[in-house]
Design a protein around this motif. Structure first.
Motif, mmCIF file in Angstrom:
data_model
loop_
_atom_site.group_PDB
_atom_site.id
_atom_site.type_symbol
_atom_site.label_atom_id
_atom_site.label_comp_id
_atom_site.label_asym_id
_atom_site.label_seq_id
_atom_site.Cartn_x
_atom_site.Cartn_y
_atom_site.Cartn_z
ATOM 1 N N LEU A 1 12.192 31.798 49.975
ATOM 2 C CA LEU A 1 12.904 31.768 51.361
ATOM 3 C C LEU A 1 13.091 32.978 52.148
ATOM 4 O O LEU A 1 12.989 32.946 53.438
ATOM 5 N N THR A 2 13.662 33.825 51.431
ATOM 6 C CA THR A 2 13.797 35.218 52.154
ATOM 7 C C THR A 2 12.556 35.961 52.570
ATOM 8 O O THR A 2 12.630 36.683 53.597
ATOM 9 N N ALA A 3 11.358 35.829 51.984
ATOM 10 C CA ALA A 3 10.253 36.218 52.407
ATOM 11 C C ALA A 3 9.758 35.178 53.758
ATOM 12 O O ALA A 3 9.162 36.146 54.819
ATOM 13 N N GLN A 4 10.048 34.202 53.927
ATOM 14 C CA GLN A 4 9.647 33.256 55.160
ATOM 15 C C GLN A 4 10.454 33.700 56.096
ATOM 16 O O GLN A 4 10.162 33.633 57.052
ATOM 17 N N ARG A 5 11.897 34.023 55.773
ATOM 18 C CA ARG A 5 12.988 34.187 56.832
ATOM 19 C C ARG A 5 13.720 35.450 56.391
ATOM 20 O O ARG A 5 14.820 35.354 56.102
ATOM 21 N N GLY B 1 16.052 38.372 56.308
ATOM 22 C CA GLY B 1 17.473 38.612 56.736
ATOM 23 C C GLY B 1 18.491 37.274 56.569
ATOM 24 O O GLY B 1 19.526 37.258 56.709
ATOM 25 N N LEU B 2 17.809 36.152 56.312
ATOM 26 C CA LEU B 2 18.345 34.815 56.414
ATOM 27 C C LEU B 2 19.691 34.875 55.439
ATOM 28 O O LEU B 2 20.915 34.418 55.955
ATOM 29 N N LEU B 3 19.492 35.523 54.085
ATOM 30 C CA LEU B 3 20.647 35.233 53.369
ATOM 31 C C LEU B 3 21.390 36.759 53.302
ATOM 32 O O LEU B 3 21.708 36.936 52.367
#
Length: 119
Positions: A47-51, A53-55
């Motif tokens: 998830l963090t690789a795809q987005r 900074g998201l978390l």
């Protein structure tokens, strides 16, 4: 114009999935991220690789909605622009509220608490 991320917190994984699907239908799947329930470290990494900074407090500019369960109440340092949350115990609400305008950089931040009918 950057669209800040709205944090949507619900109490059950099935609700989170349904909300994320409904939002994706309205705004497109690229604008919606789902982080619900216990996720394996490899799932969080993906998830963090795809987005990127998201978390984190930096956020991800392309994500308009981050739909989560109580997983995001602790252990993550988010700074979202606004919150829509299901009614939850007071301690949980306090944790959820702390994910909004965490850095104090926004002049306006909104919180909406959805209360079940009859409560």
């Amino acid at each position: 114009l950057e669209r800040p991320t709205v944090l949507v917190m619900v109490n059950r994984r099935a609700t989170a999935a349904a909300v994320a699907d409904a939002l994706a239908t309205e705004v497109g799947s690229d604008a919606v991220a789902l982080w619900a329930g216990r996720m394996r470290p490899m799932d969080v990494d993906a998830l963090t690789a795809q987005r990127p900074g998201l978390l984190s407090v930096s956020g991800h500019a392309g994500t308009r909605f981050l739909v989560t369960t109580q997983t995001a109440e602790v252990g993550v340092d988010l700074d979202c622009a606004s919150l829509v949350t299901e009614l939850a115990p007071g301690a949980s609400l306090a944790q959820r509220f702390g994910r909004i305008n965490r850095l104090g950089a926004r002049s306006v931040a909104s919180i909406e608490v959805i209360v079940p009918e009859g409560e």
